[in-house]
Design a protein around this motif. Structure first.
Motif, mmCIF file in Angstrom:
data_model
loop_
_atom_site.group_PDB
_atom_site.id
_atom_site.type_symbol
_atom_site.label_atom_id
_atom_site.label_comp_id
_atom_site.label_asym_id
_atom_site.label_seq_id
_atom_site.Cartn_x
_atom_site.Cartn_y
_atom_site.Cartn_z
ATOM 1 N N UNK A 144 0.808 -1.211 0.000
ATOM 2 C CA UNK A 144 0.000 0.000 0.000
ATOM 3 C C UNK A 144 0.844 1.265 0.000
ATOM 4 N N UNK A 145 2.018 1.176 -0.632
ATOM 5 C CA UNK A 145 2.910 2.330 -0.740
ATOM 6 C C UNK A 145 3.338 2.468 -2.200
ATOM 7 N N UNK A 146 4.050 3.549 -2.492
ATOM 8 C CA UNK A 146 4.592 3.726 -3.834
ATOM 9 C C UNK A 146 5.906 2.960 -3.954
ATOM 10 N N UNK A 147 6.278 2.659 -5.199
ATOM 11 C CA UNK A 147 7.537 1.945 -5.450
ATOM 12 C C UNK A 147 8.721 2.736 -4.883
ATOM 13 N N UNK A 148 8.647 4.058 -4.941
ATOM 14 C CA UNK A 148 9.726 4.892 -4.421
ATOM 15 C C UNK A 148 9.931 4.668 -2.926
ATOM 16 N N UNK A 149 8.843 4.348 -2.216
ATOM 17 C CA UNK A 149 8.965 4.062 -0.781
ATOM 18 C C UNK A 149 9.734 2.763 -0.562
ATOM 19 N N UNK A 150 9.445 1.769 -1.380
ATOM 20 C CA UNK A 150 10.201 0.509 -1.293
ATOM 21 C C UNK A 150 11.679 0.792 -1.557
ATOM 22 N N UNK A 151 11.947 1.610 -2.577
ATOM 23 C CA UNK A 151 13.335 1.924 -2.927
ATOM 24 C C UNK A 151 14.008 2.819 -1.896
ATOM 25 N N UNK A 152 13.218 3.548 -1.122
ATOM 26 C CA UNK A 152 13.793 4.330 -0.025
ATOM 27 C C UNK A 152 14.403 3.392 1.018
ATOM 28 N N UNK A 153 13.675 2.313 1.322
ATOM 29 C CA UNK A 153 14.133 1.367 2.344
ATOM 30 C C UNK A 153 15.121 0.360 1.794
ATOM 31 N N UNK A 154 14.966 0.001 0.523
ATOM 32 C CA UNK A 154 15.819 -1.008 -0.110
ATOM 33 C C UNK A 154 16.223 -0.458 -1.479
ATOM 34 N N UNK A 155 17.480 -0.147 -1.660
ATOM 35 C CA UNK A 155 17.952 0.585 -2.839
ATOM 36 C C UNK A 155 17.714 -0.155 -4.161
ATOM 37 N N UNK A 156 17.533 -1.473 -4.102
ATOM 38 C CA UNK A 156 17.290 -2.258 -5.318
ATOM 39 C C UNK A 156 16.605 -3.568 -4.915
ATOM 40 N N UNK A 157 16.162 -4.301 -5.904
ATOM 41 C CA UNK A 157 15.562 -5.604 -5.619
ATOM 42 C C UNK A 157 16.594 -6.544 -5.005
ATOM 43 N N UNK A 158 17.842 -6.478 -5.480
ATOM 44 C CA UNK A 158 18.895 -7.322 -4.899
ATOM 45 C C UNK A 158 19.086 -7.039 -3.413
ATOM 46 N N UNK A 159 19.048 -5.765 -3.043
ATOM 47 C CA UNK A 159 19.186 -5.385 -1.628
ATOM 48 C C UNK A 159 18.005 -5.932 -0.834
ATOM 49 N N UNK A 160 16.801 -5.867 -1.417
ATOM 50 C CA UNK A 160 15.604 -6.394 -0.752
ATOM 51 C C UNK A 160 15.708 -7.913 -0.581
ATOM 52 N N UNK A 161 16.153 -8.604 -1.615
ATOM 53 C CA UNK A 161 16.313 -10.070 -1.519
ATOM 54 C C UNK A 161 17.287 -10.415 -0.391
ATOM 55 N N UNK A 162 18.414 -9.710 -0.324
ATOM 56 C CA UNK A 162 19.372 -9.955 0.755
ATOM 57 C C UNK A 162 18.743 -9.717 2.122
ATOM 58 N N UNK A 163 17.943 -8.652 2.243
ATOM 59 C CA UNK A 163 17.294 -8.340 3.523
ATOM 60 C C UNK A 163 16.286 -9.426 3.901
ATOM 61 N N UNK A 164 15.558 -9.950 2.926
ATOM 62 C CA UNK A 164 14.603 -11.031 3.186
ATOM 63 C C UNK A 164 15.354 -12.272 3.676
ATOM 64 N N UNK A 165 16.434 -12.634 2.996
ATOM 65 C CA UNK A 165 17.205 -13.802 3.403
ATOM 66 C C UNK A 165 17.802 -13.615 4.794
ATOM 67 N N UNK A 166 18.281 -12.406 5.074
ATOM 68 C CA UNK A 166 18.826 -12.110 6.400
ATOM 69 C C UNK A 166 17.744 -12.225 7.476
ATOM 70 N N UNK A 167 16.548 -11.712 7.167
ATOM 71 C CA UNK A 167 15.446 -11.768 8.136
ATOM 72 C C UNK A 167 15.022 -13.209 8.409
ATOM 73 N N UNK A 168 14.943 -14.022 7.355
ATOM 74 C CA UNK A 168 14.555 -15.426 7.523
ATOM 75 C C UNK A 168 15.634 -16.171 8.318
ATOM 76 N N UNK A 169 16.901 -15.914 8.011
ATOM 77 C CA UNK A 169 17.993 -16.554 8.756
ATOM 78 C C UNK A 169 17.971 -16.130 10.222
ATOM 79 N N UNK A 170 17.698 -14.848 10.476
ATOM 80 C CA UNK A 170 17.641 -14.357 11.861
ATOM 81 C C UNK A 170 16.487 -15.003 12.615
ATOM 82 N N UNK A 171 15.336 -15.150 11.949
ATOM 83 C CA UNK A 171 14.189 -15.806 12.592
ATOM 84 C C UNK A 171 14.531 -17.252 12.926
ATOM 85 N N UNK A 172 15.184 -17.920 12.001
ATOM 86 C CA UNK A 172 15.594 -19.305 12.229
ATOM 87 C C UNK A 172 16.546 -19.393 13.409
#
Length: 199
Positions: free
Chosen positions: A37-65
């Protein structure tokens, strides 16, 4: 009153669900932004690229584990078979609650070398800890002697196989639902207990 998730946390949560359900390559930043429910620019504000977002997702899943395994180990009795059993239950619990996590495991097997290397950095301490624990318990005679690295790898391969080989599992009558996951978890627990009980 507790605060709700931040925008960054919502983006991560939606990304886990979409990447897990459809695969990283099939999901665009536009779709993630729409779901959050945000603009794409908001996603890019938090994550500079899709690759950065993928890394953050993997880091979050690893941290949860890491958190669920650590909690399971701390709460389990000082019996190696009980601790291993507690870890298996703990690893399966989030997957039963949120099946998209299995999809993330599937995606891990498809990562390019750069992403795979960063993921390995996140989970290596967990692997090292598991191998050291299994080795010390085997040397103490509280677990059947074997190669602790291979035992840890077999457990990991079983869990990742659930995500990456669903057709093979369906061929033997397994269903990819909560009841099926519980059944598989219980079979793995029984197998590990029988395989690792000291002779």
């Amino acid at each position: 009153m507790t605060a709700g998730p931040t925008t960054r946390e919502r983006i991560l949560g939606v990304s886990v669900d979409l990447f897990g359900a459809r695969g990283v390559d099939s999901v665009s930043l536009d779709e993630i932004a729409r779901e959050v429910g945000v603009r794409k620019q908001t996603v890019l504000y938090w994550f500079a690229s899709k690759d950065v977002l993928v890394d953050a997702v993997l880091e979050a899943v690893a941290a949860e584990l890491f958190i669920v395994i650590d909690a399971a180990v701390r709460a389990a009795p000082d019996d190696p078979l009980e601790r291993i059993d507690a870890v298996v239950r703990a690893v399966f619990r989030p997957a039963v609650r949120r099946p998209a996590l299995l999809g993330i495991v599937r995606e891990m097997s498809r990562l390019d070398d750069a992403h795979a290397g960063r993921l390995r950095e996140h989970i290596q301490p967990l692997i090292d800890r598991a191998v050291a624990y299994l080795g010390s318990e085997m040397r103490a005679g509280r677990l059947r002697r074997g190669d602790p690295g291979l035992v840890a790898a077999l457990g990991y391969a079983t869990i990742t196989g659930i995500a990456t080989e669903p057709e093979a599992l369906r061929a033997v009558g397994w269903h990819a639902d909560a009841a099926g996951l519980r059944r598989l978890r219980d079979e793995l627990r029984s197998f590990l207990r029988a395989a690792l009980a000291p002779v």
